[in-house]
Scaffold this active site. Structure first.
Site, PDB file in Angstrom:
ATOM      1  N   LYS A 225       0.794  -1.168   0.092  1.00 36.41           N
ATOM      2  CA  LYS A 225       0.029  -0.107  -0.085  1.00 36.41           C
ATOM      3  C   LYS A 225       0.939   1.289  -0.005  1.00 36.41           C
ATOM      4  CE  LYS A 225      -0.580   0.694   4.878  1.00 36.41           C
ATOM      5  NZ  LYS A 225      -1.610   0.785   6.022  1.00 36.41           N
ATOM      6  N   HIS A 226       0.229   2.273  -0.227  1.00 32.89           N
ATOM      7  CA  HIS A 226      -0.803   2.802  -0.802  1.00 32.89           C
ATOM      8  C   HIS A 226      -0.733   2.923  -2.160  1.00 32.89           C
ATOM      9  CE1 HIS A 226      -1.512   3.583   3.508  1.00 32.89           C
ATOM     10  NE2 HIS A 226      -2.774   3.381   3.270  1.00 32.89           N
TER      11      HIS A 226
ATOM     12  N   ASP B  14      -8.529   1.541   0.623  1.00 30.66           N
ATOM     13  CA  ASP B  14      -8.305   2.141   1.866  1.00 30.66           C
ATOM     14  C   ASP B  14      -9.722   1.843   2.456  1.00 30.66           C
ATOM     15  OD1 ASP B  14      -6.918   2.792   4.238  1.00 30.66           O
ATOM     16  OD2 ASP B  14      -5.726   4.335   3.245  1.00 30.66           O
TER      17      ASP B  14
ATOM     18  N   HIS C 289      -7.038  10.834   5.901  1.00 30.55           N
ATOM     19  CA  HIS C 289      -8.097  10.385   7.083  1.00 30.55           C
ATOM     20  C   HIS C 289      -8.960  11.770   7.148  1.00 30.55           C
ATOM     21  CE1 HIS C 289      -5.431   7.058   8.153  1.00 30.55           C
ATOM     22  NE2 HIS C 289      -6.479   6.548   8.478  1.00 30.55           N
TER      23      HIS C 289
END
Length: 181
Positions: free
Chosen positions: A22-23, A109, A35
Site C-alpha cells: 500500500k498505498h 483503503d 483521513h
C-alpha cells in the site's frame, strides 16, 4: 524501497501470509492526511512511473498477492476533479490491472475516511470503488444500503453478476491459499 519490500513480501508469502502493498499509486509525497481530506499529488506521469510506481511494479512482477489503493487526487493519472485514485477505473483497471499486469486482490483503503466521505456518499463511493476494479471494500458505511443498491443494479442489468462472482472467487481462492478454508 522495491528491493526491501520484495524481501518482506517473500517472507510473508513463504509464511503463508497474503502480502498487501500500500498505498497504490504512492502516498509518500503528500502534505494532507487522507483521513482528514483528499490529498492532491501534482507530479507528472514520468515522475510517478519512475519513483512512486517503481516499487509496485517490482512487487507485481514477483507475484504480489494484494494491493491497497490510496485516496489521492492525481491529475496526471485521472484529471477528473475530486475523483480519488481509489475510485478511479483509470487508475485501478487501466493502469494497475491492464498496464502493470496486476491480477491479485485490490483493496480500497477505508471508505469511511474523509478523503472519500467529503465528496461521496457511502453508497456512491462503494459502487464507484467496485466498478473501478477494487475487489474488497474496506470499512464502508451504510452496508445494508450498499447491498440493496448493488442488488438492484444486478437486477436492472447495470452491474454484471459475473463480476461479483469473480471477485468472490478471488477472495475465496486467497483464503484457501492462506489455509483459511
Amino acid at each position: 524501497v522495491g528491493r526491501k519490500s520484495l524481501f518482506y513480501m517473500i517472507g510473508l508469502e513463504n509464511g503463508g501470509i497474503i502480502s498487501v502493498a500500500k498505498h497504490f499509486p504512492g502516498h509518500g509525497d503528500t502534505d494532507t492526511d487522507s483521513h482528514k481530506d483528499l490529498p492532491y499529488m501534482m507530479h507528472s506521469r514520468a515522475r510517478l512511473d519512475s519513483l512512486e510506481l517503481a516499487p509496485f511494479r517490482e512487487l507485481i512482477y514477483n507475484g504480489l498477492s494484494g494491493i491497497m489503493t490510496a485516496h489521492l487526487h492525481i491529475p496526471a493519472l485521472d484529471a477528473r476533479e475530486k475523483v480519488p485514485s481509489s475510485l478511479s477505473e483509470i487508475v485501478i483497471d487501466t493502469i494497475l490491472r491492464k498496464q502493470m499486469g496486476f491480477n491479485g486482490l485490490v483493496f480500497t483503503d477505508a471508505l469511511s475516511m474523509r478523503g472519500i466521505t467529503k465528496n461521496f456518499k457511502p453508497v456512491e463511493a462503494a459502487k464507484l470503488a467496485l466498478l473501478a476494479g477494487n475487489d474488497i471494500l474496506l470499512m464502508p458505511e451504510e452496508i445494508p444500503d450498499i447491498i440493496k443498491d448493488l442488488t438492484r443494479m444486478v437486477k436492472n442489468g447495470k452491474l454484471d453478476a459475473a463480476l461479483i462472482d469473480m471477485k468472490c472467487r478471488k477472495v475465496l481462492a486467497a483464503k484457501y491459499w492462506a489455509g483459511l478454508h
